[in-house]
Design an enzyme around this catalytic site. Structure first.
Site, PDB file in Angstrom:
ATOM      1  N   CYS A 116      36.879  39.921  48.238  1.00 58.16           N
ATOM      2  CA  CYS A 116      35.811  39.258  48.583  1.00 58.16           C
ATOM      3  C   CYS A 116      35.794  37.882  47.939  1.00 58.16           C
ATOM      4  O   CYS A 116      36.825  36.993  47.835  1.00 58.16           O
ATOM      5  CB  CYS A 116      34.464  39.771  48.642  1.00 58.16           C
ATOM      6  SG  CYS A 116      33.295  39.137  49.524  1.00 58.16           S
ATOM      7  N   HIS A 165      35.935  44.337  51.853  1.00 59.47           N
ATOM      8  CA  HIS A 165      35.721  45.501  50.683  1.00 59.47           C
ATOM      9  C   HIS A 165      36.295  46.779  50.844  1.00 59.47           C
ATOM     10  O   HIS A 165      35.888  47.696  51.281  1.00 59.47           O
ATOM     11  CB  HIS A 165      34.339  45.548  50.606  1.00 59.47           C
ATOM     12  CG  HIS A 165      33.598  44.549  49.762  1.00 59.47           C
ATOM     13  ND1 HIS A 165      33.305  44.221  48.642  1.00 59.47           N
ATOM     14  CD2 HIS A 165      32.998  43.290  50.497  1.00 59.47           C
ATOM     15  CE1 HIS A 165      32.691  43.162  48.558  1.00 59.47           C
ATOM     16  NE2 HIS A 165      32.266  42.670  49.494  1.00 59.47           N
ATOM     17  N   GLU A 199      37.079  48.994  48.807  1.00 57.18           N
ATOM     18  CA  GLU A 199      36.722  49.871  48.001  1.00 57.18           C
ATOM     19  C   GLU A 199      35.668  51.054  48.676  1.00 57.18           C
ATOM     20  O   GLU A 199      35.452  52.115  48.456  1.00 57.18           O
ATOM     21  CB  GLU A 199      35.969  49.382  46.697  1.00 57.18           C
ATOM     22  CG  GLU A 199      34.665  48.624  47.000  1.00 57.18           C
ATOM     23  CD  GLU A 199      34.757  47.376  47.168  1.00 57.18           C
ATOM     24  OE1 GLU A 199      33.875  46.507  46.930  1.00 57.18           O
ATOM     25  OE2 GLU A 199      35.847  46.736  47.863  1.00 57.18           O
TER      26      GLU A 199
END
EC number: 6.3.4.2
Length: 545
Positions: free
Chosen positions: A379, A515, A517
């Site tokens: 990001c 993102h 993750e």
């Protein structure tokens, strides 16, 4: 399909790990072949955690459908296969907003709006809706029993227990059973008082999960059973462990899943926890270790980067190494320069908002580029890498993002001024727009450029990742940056927005606007994190010769 509900509450103190306990129980039930979902009910007045400080509340977890939710939903997705959505998390603020909107429309036909029944009915409706289509719905109530904020939620689940009956509801209460070193013994009185408090509002727990730094002995569990009026087999000891992924096996060894199955009279197979056993084995038997420098601005609370931390660990499992995370304040990089970046095997710059520390992140990207050190930008981490490249390689000395310098002569990153909201309507946004719920959110398709590290990692030409941001690469500078050597390896579904960048003449310098993750799990990992850790391990081997 008849859905059964397990309500999870906490007592004595906060941060006992209700979310981990709920997710672990869900993992066991899923391993028995059941379709399980989990909900989190948060008692704060904020509509969602999207505008809350990461250093107070931890990270904001984004679901596939773009909901900004509590970080516990990240735990849920890491433990079970079910994907969370906006129905899986709601707050007091959301409930009141909904009820007040109905009142303004006249839906209540002039009635006096009260906590009971209007607020509690709204809560119950959301709980029932969230559980639809699943065998079991686990509902975690945020906060601690005794807090005034939690009372409407506790009253709602009390009513649901009465309305649905014992064959469809179960109450599980987590408490602290502390060990007093001076006395040399475990103390059960806090648990007794917590259960007394819970019973005083009409909820009798069916299961007690006793948290502590050591196992609760059989005689103490018998004592808790006697004074709390809970079956002895339903008093579960949950001690501290060195890995949260050991908890499903720990709960199963004490028969918690069997107790649930018998209570609900469900016919299902025995739990197969072999995948979790493999995770635990990999975690306990690494072949090496790498040190990753995470350069961020919220490092005083590691939970601000919870999903990133976990994704790095998952990538370590896939590469059979232990990942040591060195948290580096980006303002420290600004003050001390390269010296705080020495000795790392890789650098990761995660997402963030605001100008504080951004130049330190830009310096970290520069250090990684110039020293051929593996770099992973997420990001804002992608945006600072692009800004650094524009300044120091593409000849745009004062390049910046309009988020930090609206007057920059080279605004290589700019605000998204037009966006489609969750109802499909066009929204126009500017710097003065509300902060809450005004970002590009949720899962988006990304086209990957053939022959890039991104395409190699994903083993294909597309990926789907979750977004949470307002600013994008300014397309007016794409050609100039590309001519200077920057590779735009990922584009949005309409190919109008830059989603990924990387460097050709670098072992591993990859960054994404999304993102990744949020979709990493201990059983499956994530291709970008795996590639980053593999590159960091290779860098370490090159340095060591």
């Amino acid at each position: 399909m008849t859905t059964r509900y397990i309500f999870v509450t906490g007592g004595v103190v906060s941060s006992l790990g209700k979310g981990i306990a709920a997710a672990s129980l869900a993992a066991i039930l899923e391993a028995r072949g059941l379709n399980v979902t989990i909900m989190k009910l948060d008692p704060y007045i904020n509509v969602d955690p999207g505008t809350m400080s990461p250093t107070q509340h931890g990270e904001v977890f984004v679901t596939e459908d773009g909901a900004e939710t509590d970080l516990d939903l990240g735990h849920y997705e890491r433990f079970i296969r079910t994907k969370m959505n906006r129905r899986n998390n709601f707050t007091t603020g959301r409930i009141y907003e909904e009820v007040l909107r109905k009142e303004r429309r006249g839906d209540y036909l002039g009635a006096t709006i009260q906590v009971i029944p209007h607020i509690t009915n709204a809560i119950k409706e959301r709980v029932i809706a969230g559980g639809e289509g699943h065998d079991v719905a686990i509902v975690e109530i945020g906060g601690t029993v005794g807090d005034i904020e939690s009372l409407p939620f506790l009253e709602s689940i009390r009513q649901l227990g009465a309305e649905l009956g014992r064959d469809r509801t179960l109450f599980m209460h987590l408490t602290l059973v502390p060990f007093l070193g001076a006395a040399g013994e475990i103390k059960t009185k806090p648990t007794q008082h917590s259960v007394k408090e819970l019973r005083s509002i009409g909820i009798a727990p069916d299961v007690l999960v006793c948290r502590g730094d050591r196992a609760v002995p059989a005689n103490e569990r018998a004592k808790i059973s006697l004074f709390c009026n809970v079956e002895e087999r339903a008093v579960i000891s949950l001690k501290d462990v060195d890995s949260i992924y050991k908890i499903p096996a720990l709960l199963r060894s004490q028969g918690l899943d069997e107790l649930v199955i018998k209570r609900f009279n469900i016919d299902c197979k025995e739990a197969d926890l072999s995948e979790w056993e493999n995770v635990i084995y990999q975690e306990a038997n690494p072949n090496g270790e790498v040190t990753i420098g995470m350069v961020g601005k919220y490092i005083e609370l590691p939970d601000a980067y919870k999903s990133v931390n976990e994704a790095l660990k998952h990538a370590g499992l896939k590469n059979r190494v232990t990942v040591n995370i060195k948290y580096i304040d980006s303002q420290t990089v600004e003050a001390k320069g390269d010296e705080v970046l020495q000795g790392l095997d890789g650098i990761l710059v995660p997402g963030g908002f605001g100008e504080r520390g951004v130049e330190g992140k830009i310096l970290a990207a520069k250090f990684a580029r110039e020293n051929k050190l593996p770099y992973f930008g997420i990001c804002l981490g992608m945006q600072v890498a692009l800004i650094e490249f524009a300044r120091n390689v593409a000849g745009m000395a004062d390049a910046h993002s309009t988020e930090f310098n609206p007057a920059s002569p080279f605004p290589v990153v700019g605000l998204i001024t037009e966006w489609i909201d969750e109802d499909g309507q066009l929204e126009l946004r500017h710097e003065e727009s509300d902060l809450g719920g005004t970002m590009r959110l949720g899962a988006q398709l990304c086209h990957l450029k053939e022959g890039t590290k991104a395409a190699e990692a994903y083993k294909g030409n597309t990926c789907v990742e979750r977004h949470r941001h307002r600013y994008e690469v300014n397309n007016n500078y794409v050609d100039r940056l590309e001519k200077a050597g920057l590779i735009f390896s990922g584009l949005s579904s309409d190919r109008k927005l830059v989603e990924m960048i990387e460097l050709a003449e670098h072992p591993w310098f990859v960054a994404g606007q999304f993102h990744p993750e949020f979709t990493s799990t201990p059983r499956d990992g994530h291709p970008l994190f795996e590639g980053f850790i593999a590159a960091s391990l290779s860098h370490q081997k090159r340095i060591l010769g």
